[in-house]
Design a protein around this motif. Structure first.
Motif, PDB file in Angstrom:
ATOM      1  N   GLU A 169     -52.228 -59.474  -1.851  1.00  0.00           N
ATOM      2  CA  GLU A 169     -53.227 -60.501  -1.571  1.00  0.00           C
ATOM      3  C   GLU A 169     -54.065 -60.170  -0.343  1.00  0.00           C
ATOM      4  O   GLU A 169     -55.261 -60.437  -0.323  1.00  0.00           O
ATOM      5  N   ARG A 170     -53.421 -59.592   0.678  1.00  0.00           N
ATOM      6  CA  ARG A 170     -54.157 -59.249   1.892  1.00  0.00           C
ATOM      7  C   ARG A 170     -53.583 -57.956   2.462  1.00  0.00           C
ATOM      8  O   ARG A 170     -52.366 -57.779   2.536  1.00  0.00           O
ATOM      9  N   VAL A 171     -54.485 -57.057   2.878  1.00  0.00           N
ATOM     10  CA  VAL A 171     -54.097 -55.785   3.486  1.00  0.00           C
ATOM     11  C   VAL A 171     -54.860 -55.641   4.795  1.00  0.00           C
ATOM     12  O   VAL A 171     -56.093 -55.673   4.809  1.00  0.00           O
ATOM     13  N   ASN A 172     -54.114 -55.499   5.883  1.00  0.00           N
ATOM     14  CA  ASN A 172     -54.707 -55.273   7.200  1.00  0.00           C
ATOM     15  C   ASN A 172     -54.608 -53.797   7.548  1.00  0.00           C
ATOM     16  O   ASN A 172     -53.518 -53.219   7.520  1.00  0.00           O
ATOM     17  N   LEU A 173     -55.744 -53.202   7.861  1.00  0.00           N
ATOM     18  CA  LEU A 173     -55.802 -51.793   8.224  1.00  0.00           C
ATOM     19  C   LEU A 173     -55.990 -51.668   9.727  1.00  0.00           C
ATOM     20  O   LEU A 173     -56.909 -52.273  10.288  1.00  0.00           O
ATOM     21  N   VAL A 174     -55.133 -50.883  10.373  1.00  0.00           N
ATOM     22  CA  VAL A 174     -55.264 -50.595  11.803  1.00  0.00           C
ATOM     23  C   VAL A 174     -55.609 -49.124  11.941  1.00  0.00           C
ATOM     24  O   VAL A 174     -54.789 -48.257  11.631  1.00  0.00           O
ATOM     25  N   GLU A 175     -56.828 -48.846  12.372  1.00  0.00           N
ATOM     26  CA  GLU A 175     -57.305 -47.470  12.501  1.00  0.00           C
ATOM     27  C   GLU A 175     -58.311 -47.401  13.646  1.00  0.00           C
ATOM     28  O   GLU A 175     -59.349 -48.069  13.597  1.00  0.00           O
ATOM     29  N   PRO A 176     -58.025 -46.619  14.695  1.00  0.00           N
ATOM     30  CA  PRO A 176     -58.926 -46.568  15.853  1.00  0.00           C
ATOM     31  C   PRO A 176     -60.190 -45.758  15.617  1.00  0.00           C
ATOM     32  O   PRO A 176     -61.123 -45.852  16.412  1.00  0.00           O
ATOM     33  N   SER A 177     -60.250 -44.960  14.562  1.00  0.00           N
ATOM     34  CA  SER A 177     -61.415 -44.114  14.317  1.00  0.00           C
ATOM     35  C   SER A 177     -62.410 -44.843  13.420  1.00  0.00           C
ATOM     36  O   SER A 177     -62.117 -45.085  12.244  1.00  0.00           O
ATOM     37  N   PRO A 178     -63.591 -45.198  13.936  1.00  0.00           N
ATOM     38  CA  PRO A 178     -64.592 -45.869  13.087  1.00  0.00           C
ATOM     39  C   PRO A 178     -64.990 -45.032  11.884  1.00  0.00           C
ATOM     40  O   PRO A 178     -65.267 -45.578  10.806  1.00  0.00           O
ATOM     41  N   ALA A 179     -65.015 -43.709  12.032  1.00  0.00           N
ATOM     42  CA  ALA A 179     -65.391 -42.854  10.907  1.00  0.00           C
ATOM     43  C   ALA A 179     -64.397 -42.989   9.763  1.00  0.00           C
ATOM     44  O   ALA A 179     -64.779 -42.988   8.581  1.00  0.00           O
ATOM     45  N   MET A 180     -63.126 -43.111  10.088  1.00  0.00           N
ATOM     46  CA  MET A 180     -62.110 -43.275   9.049  1.00  0.00           C
ATOM     47  C   MET A 180     -62.241 -44.624   8.350  1.00  0.00           C
ATOM     48  O   MET A 180     -62.101 -44.721   7.125  1.00  0.00           O
ATOM     49  N   LEU A 181     -62.509 -45.683   9.114  1.00  0.00           N
ATOM     50  CA  LEU A 181     -62.683 -46.998   8.499  1.00  0.00           C
ATOM     51  C   LEU A 181     -63.904 -47.011   7.589  1.00  0.00           C
ATOM     52  O   LEU A 181     -63.886 -47.624   6.516  1.00  0.00           O
ATOM     53  N   ARG A 182     -64.987 -46.343   7.997  1.00  0.00           N
ATOM     54  CA  ARG A 182     -66.161 -46.272   7.122  1.00  0.00           C
ATOM     55  C   ARG A 182     -65.849 -45.499   5.854  1.00  0.00           C
ATOM     56  O   ARG A 182     -66.292 -45.874   4.750  1.00  0.00           O
ATOM     57  N   ALA A 183     -65.088 -44.413   5.985  1.00  0.00           N
ATOM     58  CA  ALA A 183     -64.716 -43.637   4.802  1.00  0.00           C
ATOM     59  C   ALA A 183     -63.838 -44.462   3.871  1.00  0.00           C
ATOM     60  O   ALA A 183     -63.997 -44.396   2.640  1.00  0.00           O
ATOM     61  N   SER A 184     -62.925 -45.247   4.423  1.00  0.00           N
ATOM     62  CA  SER A 184     -62.069 -46.095   3.587  1.00  0.00           C
ATOM     63  C   SER A 184     -62.894 -47.096   2.786  1.00  0.00           C
ATOM     64  O   SER A 184     -62.660 -47.303   1.595  1.00  0.00           O
ATOM     65  N   GLY A 185     -63.900 -47.705   3.452  1.00  0.00           N
ATOM     66  CA  GLY A 185     -64.768 -48.644   2.738  1.00  0.00           C
ATOM     67  C   GLY A 185     -65.613 -47.971   1.671  1.00  0.00           C
ATOM     68  O   GLY A 185     -65.828 -48.537   0.590  1.00  0.00           O
ATOM     69  N   SER A 186     -66.090 -46.760   1.949  1.00  0.00           N
ATOM     70  CA  SER A 186     -66.905 -46.048   0.961  1.00  0.00           C
ATOM     71  C   SER A 186     -66.084 -45.668  -0.268  1.00  0.00           C
ATOM     72  O   SER A 186     -66.575 -45.759  -1.402  1.00  0.00           O
TER      73      SER A 186
END
Length: 504
Positions: A169-186
């Protein structure tokens, strides 16, 4: 040594279900087509110049991290395992607001693209293998709230959706690298039916952005991240924070190297010690209600996998280390950008990994799998054969079928001629797949460490097993199974692989 159980205990396993329950390994993992398409699309949208050079630089950075881990003092690691309280008082870091983002490795855009192209499929395969075993060992476990610490491009999230596609139902992602978070969303852009996903740059940001009642998660996973933290004390800090955010199951995964195995062993030891200390403190309270089973389920802890016990690791003072291997079919991006030394790149690769899955509560008591089971020797089995079944029809044996077509010899060979290069042997025969029989969490299941040795009609296996009925102690034991003494277990041992369970 199996325990003597009362007659009222039901017989959970038969000779037919033992193999299905023990089979926890997987020959090869095929990366899902939707993940392959997402990776291909993501790389096409990025700058693809000098991709092989970017992948090489990423590999060199991992080697630098490995070198930093080797330089860490063994005394510090030994102190954290043998005297957790003393090391905790010395460091004074577990109460300080430390975050992975301040002390770990941050990925830039070039490193992120190289990681997605070269490493993400292998990390996904290891996560999928570990989470699949957690699902099989805990059939009643269906996580709805999940925390992925050090999520990177979302490799563990894809593995979570393959194992529990309907409960998330809900997934919280903890990642300090903005580039990695953008890649995850893409990568998740075209995926339908996703749970609610929220990204944070640190655990502190997560605590500030989520209500206190919602901070506990059914499942917390940290894959390939603790080794990037260049301090043993900071790893202990992060492990304590992750355990505080865990309501049920915590999963830690690291590369299958001596350093990765050492990290997993340290985190396992510290969390079990911390849980026992907290439980002992609560049980000594004057309130009689503190000894209720609900308190034990909240403050206790035990290992779900891979260990069959909660005692010290038997391999700690040996030259061997606990790790496993998972074969995966390489994606087109891996074949395109991974370097090969003047030879064609293989269509598969073997990802070595270490892991531990811990659960809150007390290890459930269960009957050992072989309790109450009787096995015939090969001599006894032959004595029961019907003489009529031994008669040979020589006419049928030498009869030729003139209508049968000639089959070329090459078709009898395996289509993958390079399978002999793997560390895990393939099964000798293919059998009809059975429904997965769950292996209970009792202490009667050992874990096969390293590849079994097959010598004629004798099979030798290195097994990490429990030596106590309650799973409090364990040992590393060499098990020899012969066909003459027990053909049933020998039949199972022939098909057992590195990472499977073994019944006692």
């Amino acid at each position: 040594m199996a325990s003597v159980l009362p007659e009222t205990v039901p017989k959970l396993f038969t000779a037919e279900t033992l193999k299905s329950a023990a089979k926890q390994s997987q020959k090869i993992v095929l990366v899902p087509h939707r993940l392959r398409r997402a990776i291909k699309k993501f790389i096409q949208e990025q700058e693809k110049e000098n991709m092989k050079r970017k992948v090489l630089r990423l590999s060199q950075s991992f080697n630098e991290i490995k070198g930093a881990n080797l330089l860490m003092g063994d005394s510090v690691s030994r102190e954290l395992v043998n005297n957790p309280l003393g090391s905790m008082e010395t460091s004074k870091r577990w109460k300080i607001k430390s975050s992975y983002g301040d002390i770990g490795l941050k990925y830039m855009d070039d490193e992120t693209v190289a990681y997605v192209a070269a490493r993400m499929p292998a990390v996904y395969s290891a996560c999928y293998r570990v989470l699949k075993e957690v699902r099989r060992r805990l059939p009643d476990f269906s996580p709805s709230r999940v925390l992925d610490f050090g999520s990177g491009p979302g490799s563990a999230l894809w593995a979570l959706r393959e194992n529990w596609p309907h409960s998330l139902e809900r997934v919280n992602l903890v990642e300090p690298s903005p580039a990695m978070l953008r890649a995850s969303g893409s990568l998740l852009q075209d995926v339908k039916g996703l749970p609610r996903i929220q990204g944070y740059d640190s655990i502190q940001t997560l605590r500030q952005g989520v209500r206190k009642s919602d901070q506990e998660h059914d499942l917390v996973i940290a894959s390939y991240v603790l080794g990037e933290i260049p301090s043993v004390k900071d790893r202990i800090t992060v492990a304590r924070q992750l355990w505080d955010l865990t309501r049920d199951v915590l999963v830690l995964i690291e590369p299958g190297t001596p350093q990765g195995s050492s990290i997993i062993r340290q985190m396992r030891s510290h969390i079990l010690w911390m849980a026992k200390r907290k439980l002992r403190k609560v049980e000594n309270m004057p309130n009689a209600a503190s000894k209720d089973l609900m308190i034990r389920s909240k403050y206790g802890a035990f290992v779900v996998a891979p260990c069959a016990h909660d005692g010290p690791c038997p391999l700690e003072n040996s030259e061997k280390y606990c790790h496993f291997v998972q074969r995966l079919e390489r994606t087109s991006s891996q074949r395109a950008y991974k370097r090969s030394r003047d030879q064609p790149l293989r269509g598969f690769e073997d990802e070595k990994f270490c892991y531990v899955a811990l659960r809150r509560g007390e290890r459930p008591g269960a009957a050992w799998p072989l309790d109450g089971m009787k096995f015939e020797t090969l001599k006894e089995r032959h004595a029961k054969r019907n003489p009529e079944d031994l008669e040979i029809d020589y006419e049928d044996q030498f009869k030729f079928d003139t209508e049968a077509e000639d089959v070329p010899y090459e078709e009898y060979l395996s289509s993958d001629a390079s399978v002999t290069e793997t560390d895990t042997p393939l099964e000798e025969e293919e059998e009809v797949e059975q429904d997965d029989q769950p292996a209970d969490l009792g202490s009667g299941w050992g874990r096969i460490i390293f590849t079994p040795l097959r010598r004629g009609k004798q099979i030798t296996m290195d097994v990490c097993r429990s030596t106590a009925l309650d799973g409090s102690q364990g040992a590393f034991q060499r098990v020899v199974v012969t066909q003459s003494k027990n053909p049933t277990l020998h039949h199972q041992a022939r098909r057992s692989l590195w990472g499977d369970l073994w019944p006692f």
